[in-house]
Design a protein around this motif. Structure first.
Motif, PDB file in Angstrom:
ATOM      1  N   ASP A 143     -10.379   2.615   8.194  1.00  0.00           N
ATOM      2  CA  ASP A 143      -9.366   3.194   9.064  1.00  0.00           C
ATOM      3  C   ASP A 143      -8.035   3.073   8.341  1.00  0.00           C
ATOM      4  N   ALA A 144      -7.266   4.151   8.340  1.00  0.00           N
ATOM      5  CA  ALA A 144      -6.037   4.203   7.549  1.00  0.00           C
ATOM      6  C   ALA A 144      -4.824   4.443   8.435  1.00  0.00           C
ATOM      7  N   VAL A 145      -3.709   3.788   8.062  1.00  0.00           N
ATOM      8  CA  VAL A 145      -2.434   3.986   8.755  1.00  0.00           C
ATOM      9  C   VAL A 145      -1.323   4.082   7.711  1.00  0.00           C
ATOM     10  N   PHE A 146      -0.260   4.807   8.062  1.00  0.00           N
ATOM     11  CA  PHE A 146       0.896   4.960   7.184  1.00  0.00           C
ATOM     12  C   PHE A 146       2.056   4.123   7.718  1.00  0.00           C
ATOM     13  N   THR A 147       2.764   3.482   6.814  1.00  0.00           N
ATOM     14  CA  THR A 147       3.993   2.800   7.225  1.00  0.00           C
ATOM     15  C   THR A 147       5.062   3.846   7.507  1.00  0.00           C
ATOM     16  N   GLU A 148       5.974   3.500   8.406  1.00  0.00           N
ATOM     17  CA  GLU A 148       7.021   4.433   8.809  1.00  0.00           C
ATOM     18  C   GLU A 148       8.422   3.932   8.481  1.00  0.00           C
ATOM     19  N   ALA A 149       8.521   2.666   8.055  1.00  0.00           N
ATOM     20  CA  ALA A 149       9.837   2.081   7.769  1.00  0.00           C
ATOM     21  C   ALA A 149       9.621   0.780   7.021  1.00  0.00           C
ATOM     22  N   PRO A 150      10.658   0.231   6.388  1.00  0.00           N
ATOM     23  CA  PRO A 150      10.533  -1.088   5.762  1.00  0.00           C
ATOM     24  C   PRO A 150      10.062  -2.127   6.780  1.00  0.00           C
ATOM     25  N   PHE A 151       9.168  -2.994   6.343  1.00  0.00           N
ATOM     26  CA  PHE A 151       8.593  -4.091   7.127  1.00  0.00           C
ATOM     27  C   PHE A 151       7.578  -3.620   8.185  1.00  0.00           C
ATOM     28  N   HIS A 152       7.331  -2.310   8.258  1.00  0.00           N
ATOM     29  CA  HIS A 152       6.323  -1.827   9.194  1.00  0.00           C
ATOM     30  C   HIS A 152       4.936  -2.307   8.798  1.00  0.00           C
ATOM     31  N   HIS A 211      -6.542  12.695  -2.169  1.00  0.00           N
ATOM     32  CA  HIS A 211      -7.467  12.349  -3.250  1.00  0.00           C
ATOM     33  C   HIS A 211      -8.038  10.949  -3.038  1.00  0.00           C
ATOM     34  N   ILE A 212      -7.158  10.007  -2.680  1.00  0.00           N
ATOM     35  CA  ILE A 212      -7.611   8.626  -2.468  1.00  0.00           C
ATOM     36  C   ILE A 212      -8.612   8.558  -1.322  1.00  0.00           C
ATOM     37  N   SER A 213      -8.297   9.226  -0.216  1.00  0.00           N
ATOM     38  CA  SER A 213      -9.188   9.213   0.948  1.00  0.00           C
ATOM     39  C   SER A 213     -10.550   9.800   0.613  1.00  0.00           C
ATOM     40  N   ASP A 214     -10.573  10.938  -0.070  1.00  0.00           N
ATOM     41  CA  ASP A 214     -11.843  11.563  -0.447  1.00  0.00           C
ATOM     42  C   ASP A 214     -12.638  10.659  -1.391  1.00  0.00           C
ATOM     43  N   SER A 215     -11.956  10.020  -2.333  1.00  0.00           N
ATOM     44  CA  SER A 215     -12.630   9.151  -3.306  1.00  0.00           C
ATOM     45  C   SER A 215     -13.214   7.917  -2.630  1.00  0.00           C
ATOM     46  N   LEU A 216     -12.480   7.355  -1.682  1.00  0.00           N
ATOM     47  CA  LEU A 216     -12.998   6.194  -0.940  1.00  0.00           C
ATOM     48  C   LEU A 216     -14.248   6.581  -0.150  1.00  0.00           C
ATOM     49  N   THR A 217     -14.212   7.738   0.469  1.00  0.00           N
ATOM     50  CA  THR A 217     -15.369   8.197   1.250  1.00  0.00           C
ATOM     51  C   THR A 217     -16.578   8.423   0.344  1.00  0.00           C
ATOM     52  N   ARG A 226     -10.953  -7.623   8.332  1.00  0.00           N
ATOM     53  CA  ARG A 226     -10.791  -8.729   7.381  1.00  0.00           C
ATOM     54  C   ARG A 226     -10.687  -8.239   5.931  1.00  0.00           C
ATOM     55  N   ASN A 227     -10.905  -6.957   5.688  1.00  0.00           N
ATOM     56  CA  ASN A 227     -10.822  -6.394   4.342  1.00  0.00           C
ATOM     57  C   ASN A 227      -9.721  -5.337   4.292  1.00  0.00           C
ATOM     58  N   PHE A 228      -8.811  -5.478   3.337  1.00  0.00           N
ATOM     59  CA  PHE A 228      -7.630  -4.620   3.281  1.00  0.00           C
ATOM     60  C   PHE A 228      -7.512  -3.919   1.934  1.00  0.00           C
ATOM     61  N   ILE A 229      -7.107  -2.651   1.982  1.00  0.00           N
ATOM     62  CA  ILE A 229      -6.712  -1.900   0.797  1.00  0.00           C
ATOM     63  C   ILE A 229      -5.260  -1.488   0.996  1.00  0.00           C
ATOM     64  N   ILE A 230      -4.408  -1.866   0.058  1.00  0.00           N
ATOM     65  CA  ILE A 230      -2.997  -1.511   0.114  1.00  0.00           C
ATOM     66  C   ILE A 230      -2.758  -0.369  -0.868  1.00  0.00           C
ATOM     67  N   VAL A 231      -2.235   0.734  -0.375  1.00  0.00           N
ATOM     68  CA  VAL A 231      -1.876   1.869  -1.217  1.00  0.00           C
ATOM     69  C   VAL A 231      -0.351   1.892  -1.296  1.00  0.00           C
ATOM     70  N   GLY A 232       0.175   1.365  -2.378  1.00  0.00           N
ATOM     71  CA  GLY A 232       1.618   1.227  -2.504  1.00  0.00           C
ATOM     72  C   GLY A 232       1.958   0.336  -3.676  1.00  0.00           C
ATOM     73  N   GLY A 233       3.104  -0.308  -3.602  1.00  0.00           N
ATOM     74  CA  GLY A 233       3.560  -1.157  -4.694  1.00  0.00           C
ATOM     75  C   GLY A 233       3.679  -2.612  -4.298  1.00  0.00           C
ATOM     76  N   ASP A 234       4.457  -3.348  -5.091  1.00  0.00           N
ATOM     77  CA  ASP A 234       4.597  -4.789  -4.885  1.00  0.00           C
ATOM     78  C   ASP A 234       5.176  -5.120  -3.511  1.00  0.00           C
ATOM     79  N   ALA A 253      -9.448  -1.892   6.297  1.00  0.00           N
ATOM     80  CA  ALA A 253      -8.154  -1.451   6.812  1.00  0.00           C
ATOM     81  C   ALA A 253      -7.331  -0.964   5.627  1.00  0.00           C
ATOM     82  N   VAL A 254      -6.863   0.258   5.684  1.00  0.00           N
ATOM     83  CA  VAL A 254      -6.078   0.841   4.596  1.00  0.00           C
ATOM     84  C   VAL A 254      -4.649   1.051   5.087  1.00  0.00           C
TER      85      VAL A 254
END
Length: 312
Positions: free
Chosen positions: A39-48, A26-32, A62-70, A8-9
């Motif tokens: 499967d990837a989703v974008f956040t749309e607001a704080p706390f989303h 670039h990230i998506s192509d490199s992961l592939t 059960r496996n997560f990749i976070i693309v973002g910051g702290d 889950a990304v």
């Protein structure tokens, strides 16, 4: 293939002055190319990210990749540790750092280079890290429990974060925004009397300028408030600064940016697994760069070695 075998990304497109959004192709192509099925989703607001992570877990990811910051990482951690049946024991988290501060990635030396960070994911080396919890009572009387991974700040530290988030809404994720926030708060904030009780029974009751509970050692984009903190030793390093004169305050800021804050005569660092903080006044709280509602009561605890995280 079942979802338990896929990744889950979760991408925060606003992270790092929109770096995550810019780099996503670039990230998506490199992961592939690296053989990840995801499967990837974008956040749309704080706390989303909290809701997105919960939805993924309920669908057996059960496996997560976070693309973002702290902050994005912290939201996902909170989501996972808020679910029943200790589901966090089944979860593996990883990070492609695209935030502004990237303090968690900085501690673990996770590269900002996309291909290098994906090579780290491919290798799959895991470490069990501690996770913090804080329970506050808001001024409206609501009880709110949040989980965090890197640091919790109270007082001056939390006010700086609040101002930083306000400035970023205007200036974006510029590196100098945190410094600007420190200078603004420096001349406006006043120490507040609080009562702190640690797990060894020690109680401190005095005016406190700031407190930082370090699980990691970095905050604010590389500043070491708790230089000896380790994310897998089962305790927080708590940095406390009592009420200061102006001259001591200015020296404290100087030592902070030099990475030598612990040399200040008004600074004390103590290790603890849990503590309670109360005050007759409302005080500010932040976790991993996320501002929480002001409170007059906070209970802080650590869950030792409870999260599987991928490191170099």
């Amino acid at each position: 293939m079942t979802n338990t075998e896929k990744w889950a990304v979760i991408i925060n497109p606003q992270a790092g002055n929109k770096q995550a959004s810019i780099e996503w192709e670039h990230i998506s192509d490199s992961l592939t190319r690296a053989g990840f099925l995801f499967d990837a989703v974008f956040t749309e607001a704080p706390f989303h990210a909290v809701q997105l992570a919960k939805d993924f877990v309920r669908r057996s990811y059960r496996n997560f990749i976070i693309v973002g910051g702290d902050g994005t990482l912290s939201e996902v951690v909170h989501a996972i540790f808020s679910l029943p049946n200790e589901i966090y024991k089944e979860i593996t988290l990883s990070l492609i750092p695209c935030g502004t501060g990237n303090d968690w990635a900085r501690f673990w030396k996770i590269s900002h280079d996309i291909d290098e960070s994906i090579a780290i994911l491919k290798k799959g080396k895991k470490v069990s890290v501690d996770v913090g919890t804080v329970t506050i009572i808001t001024k409206q009387g609501f009880v709110d429990t949040r989980h965090f991974v890197n640091a919790l700040g109270i007082g001056f530290d939390a006010c700086v974060v609040k101002n930083t988030n306000s400035f970023r809404a205007i200036f974006g994720g510029k590196s100098w925004v945190y410094t600007l926030s420190i200078l603004k708060v420096l001349f406006n904030y006043r120490a507040k009397r609080i009562k702190v009780t640690f797990d060894n029974g020690e109680t401190i009751n005095q005016k406190m300028y700031t407190m930082s509970f370090g699980n990691g050692c970095y905050t604010g984009g590389g500043i070491k408030q708790t230089p000896d903190a380790l994310p897998n030793d089962g305790v927080f390093d708590v940095m406390m600064v009592e009420g200061l004169s102006l001259s001591k305050l200015i020296r404290g800021v100087y030592l902070l940016f030099k990475g030598k804050l612990q040399q200040h005569t008004s600074v004390r660092i103590i290790k603890t697994k849990q503590c309670t903080i109360t005050s007759s006044n409302l005080f500010s709280v932040e976790i991993d760069g996320i501002s929480l509602p002001d409170t007059s009561s906070a209970s802080v605890n650590i869950i030792p070695c409870s999260l599987q995280f991928i490191i170099p």
